[in-house]
Write an enzyme that holds these catalytic residues in place. Structure first.
Site, PDB file in Angstrom:
ATOM      1  N   GLU A   3       0.716  -1.191  -0.133  1.00 25.29           N
ATOM      2  CA  GLU A   3      -0.023  -0.090   0.102  1.00 25.29           C
ATOM      3  C   GLU A   3       1.015   1.265  -0.113  1.00 25.29           C
ATOM      4  O   GLU A   3       0.463   2.208  -0.745  1.00 25.29           O
ATOM      5  CB  GLU A   3      -1.092   0.199   1.161  1.00 25.29           C
ATOM      6  CG  GLU A   3      -1.935  -0.923   0.977  1.00 25.29           C
ATOM      7  CD  GLU A   3      -2.932  -0.594   0.047  1.00 25.29           C
ATOM      8  OE1 GLU A   3      -3.435   0.391   0.080  1.00 25.29           O
ATOM      9  OE2 GLU A   3      -2.943  -1.801  -1.115  1.00 25.29           O
ATOM     10  N   TYR A   4       2.072   1.224   0.652  1.00 23.53           N
ATOM     11  CA  TYR A   4       2.729   2.411   0.759  1.00 23.53           C
ATOM     12  C   TYR A   4       3.404   2.603  -0.406  1.00 23.53           C
ATOM     13  O   TYR A   4       3.529   3.503  -1.184  1.00 23.53           O
ATOM     14  CB  TYR A   4       4.003   2.241   1.764  1.00 23.53           C
ATOM     15  CG  TYR A   4       4.915   3.103   1.945  1.00 23.53           C
ATOM     16  CD1 TYR A   4       4.746   4.301   2.620  1.00 23.53           C
ATOM     17  CD2 TYR A   4       6.212   3.395   1.237  1.00 23.53           C
ATOM     18  CE1 TYR A   4       5.731   5.391   2.800  1.00 23.53           C
ATOM     19  CE2 TYR A   4       7.251   4.053   1.364  1.00 23.53           C
ATOM     20  CZ  TYR A   4       6.843   5.164   1.877  1.00 23.53           C
ATOM     21  OH  TYR A   4       7.770   6.346   1.951  1.00 23.53           O
ATOM     22  N   LYS A  28      14.658 -10.423   0.118  1.00 21.87           N
ATOM     23  CA  LYS A  28      14.623  -9.086   0.618  1.00 21.87           C
ATOM     24  C   LYS A  28      13.872  -9.240   2.010  1.00 21.87           C
ATOM     25  O   LYS A  28      12.680  -9.483   2.423  1.00 21.87           O
ATOM     26  CB  LYS A  28      13.242  -8.291  -0.279  1.00 21.87           C
ATOM     27  CG  LYS A  28      13.468  -6.828   0.325  1.00 21.87           C
ATOM     28  CD  LYS A  28      12.201  -6.015  -0.685  1.00 21.87           C
ATOM     29  CE  LYS A  28      12.344  -4.502  -0.040  1.00 21.87           C
ATOM     30  NZ  LYS A  28      11.986  -4.478   1.308  1.00 21.87           N
TER      31      LYS A  28
END
Length: 585
Positions: A34-35, A115
């Protein structure tokens, strides 16, 4: 133009707010996906309307304001962030971009890594000795966490090997394993201290402690993934993959899931393999990082303001879905805590129909500023519990929304709600019928004083019919009490009554847990039982005696003491102890 200017201004405010929550408070309320969507929207608007571009825009900066109680330190070289992509086509575009910039036609060799979802840290070694450790911060200045970093066992204080540069910046991530995160929160429940919402927040909070001894007690680990500044006199490497390999030979921890990919097909295979196996890992990842392997080509490509041109983060797609808030109801818990529950337009998420989502408490509800009629994004935390990710603030139709106001009175018994630190609670205890039901259900639950056949549905009916008002009343039930209950025949009635009669042996720890004292789980109950030995000592315990027990914090001690000092509770315990044979522990 004014409308676009307003959109850009609002987007910047929203992103900076989420930066503050993520980087400074370690308490994000939206997902990384969302960011990233917010950042991409802002980037595209700024690209389209160049006159509205601002040097201080979140698209140009990394992180947020620093917590300065640890002191700050400047990085020897900028510690940049990464641009993100969320699908394979975007990766192919990234590869095409690199080829066009470098005028390459042959396949490109990439180094692929996990990641890690942790805290980015920069280690500075001088003459092979760990000199400083600095968090990413804003990419140029970070927090000095040297004392705390030295308590992480996986980080070597001294590097061993040949060709170690005189000065070396090692880039990496501090994380917490899943089982260590669970243990930390279990310990926090016992001691009445802060619970962490996820392993990343736990790692960040542990790394930023003023007292390095606290960090030492937390089980943090570190994996390095790159190099910043280095003195060139002894540096002879041209491959990023080889750098990570030599790091391992010097004693630096590098995760084994790194892969040298000779073309984009191998990169895509690595991405899909990690996406399918991520649930089996003992730590959180949210994608893979793809880097141009050649250090020479990395240098040619260079960086933009906040990210390198030669690396990209390929994010895994979260299970997200948008829906509409239809209504809200306020649920009363066993200890009287009032929890806001959003009623949603039903959506299918991960194979499950989601109709409602909890906002946890009054503080959480007011923090997100939810309205009936809002369009919200929902995910399933851990692929299980529905969770609110974000609210579509930009496209709100304000005239069609109804702001949700937290009630001042209990929705069940209408008594006045007391509020403390964002937690709203009905104080009527057993007099509130909803609390009464849940207290009795808890009392006879499997970890407490379990009676086979006496489930929540049956207890709810017994309370609704005014047959029971406390756990004691269970032992005064007869056949006629069950005759009017739904789906309870003679056979089941006899079975339940027989089980009630034969279930009067228990342990002190189960008995304490069954009482439902606030913040007393089964492990804390076992600790109390072991120290206090018997029910008389428990009922007459002084707060000073509780505070000297290992793993019993001030809040838990107060909860126990206040409970046993209450006259109604003492009467109930006395009557129950005459019914039950209570054995040690």
């Amino acid at each position: 133009m004014y409308n676009n200017q307003f959109k850009i201004k609002e987007l910047r405010k929203i992103i900076l707010y989420h930066n503050y929550l993520y980087y400074t408070l370690n308490d994000p309320i939206i997902s990384d996906n969302e960011y990233d969507i917010l950042i991409q929207k802002l980037y595209l608007l700024e690209k389209k309307y160049k006159r509205l571009k601002d040097h201080d825009s979140p698209t140009n900066i990394i992180g947020s304001n620093l917590n300065t109680h640890l002191g700050t330190k400047k990085h020897l070289s900028p510690m940049l962030s990464l641009n993100n992509i969320s699908n394979i086509n975007q990766f192919l575009d990234f590869e095409t971009y690199i080829k066009s910039k470098l005028l390459l036609e042959d396949d490109i060799i990439f180094c692929c890594e996990l990641k890690l979802d942790g805290v980015a840290v920069n280690l500075i070694y001088k003459d092979g000795m760990l000199l400083e450790a600095i968090t990413r911060g804003d990419g140029f200045i970070g927090e000095n966490v040297t004392d705390n970093i030295k308590n992480i066992k996986s980080i070597p204080i001294v590097l061993n090997g040949i060709d170690i540069p005189d000065v070396l910046e090692v880039r990496g991530e501090v994380i917490m394993l899943h089982q260590d995160f669970v243990q930390l929160n279990q310990y926090a429940k016992i001691t009445g201290t802060k619970l962490f919402s996820n392993p990343r927040n736990a790692a960040a909070g542990s790394l930023r402690q003023k007292n390095a001894e606290i960090t030492k007690q937390r089980k943090l680990i570190f994996f390095c993934h790159g190099v910043g500044f280095f003195s060139k006199s002894s540096w002879k490497f041209s491959s990023h993959f080889n750098v990570l390999e030599i790091f391992k030979s010097w004693g630096l921890p590098v995760h084994h899931s790194i892969c040298l990919c000779k073309n984009h097909d191998e990169v895509i295979s690595f991405f899909r393999m990690m996406e399918s196996t991520r649930s089996s890992l003992n730590f959180d990842i949210d994608g893979i990082v793809v880097k141009l392997d050649s250090l020479i080509l990395q240098k040619k490509l260079g960086n933009i303001s906040r990210a390198p041109r030669w690396a990209i983060a390929c994010k895994f797609v979260s299970k997200l879905s948008q829906t509409k808030v239809l209504d809200i109801h306020f649920q009363v818990g066993r200890t009287g805590v009032i929890t806001p529950i959003l009623q949603l337009s039903p959506i299918k998420l991960g194979g499950v129909i989601v109709k409602r989502v909890s906002l946890y408490n009054k503080y959480e509800m007011e923090k997100v500023g939810i309205c009936i009629g809002d369009i919200v994004t929902i995910t399933r935390s851990g692929d299980v519990i529905p969770k609110l990710v974000s609210i579509d603030l930009l496209n709100r139709e304000k005239n069609k929304l109804k702001l949700i106001i937290f009630p001042t009175h209990c929705p069940i018994c209408n008594s006045f709600i007391q509020q403390n630190n964002g937690i709203a609670r009905c104080m009527e205890d057993w007099n509130c019928i909803e609390q009464r039901k849940k207290k009795i259900i808890h009392f006879f639950s499997k970890k407490a004083l379990y009676i086979n056949g006496l489930g929540s549905s049956l207890i709810n009916q017994l309370v609704d019919n005014n047959y029971i008002f406390s756990p004691i009343d269970i032992f005064n039930l007869h056949n006629f009490h069950f005759s009017s209950l739904h789906k309870v025949g003679e056979k089941l009635t006899k079975k339940i009554l027989d089980n009630i009669f034969s279930s009067k042996n228990t342990t002190l720890s189960r008995f304490i847990y069954a009482l439902g004292i606030c913040d007393i789980g089964i492990n804390t109950a076992k600790i109390l039982a072991k120290e206090l030995k018997n029910i008389d000592n428990f009922v007459n315990v002084r707060i000073s005696e509780l505070l000297v027990i290992d793993h019993i914090g001030k809040e838990v001690a107060n909860n126990v003491f206040n409970f046993v000092q209450n006259l109604d509770n003492r009467i109930m315990i006395n009557r129950l102890s005459n019914i039950y044979i209570i054995n040690d522990i």
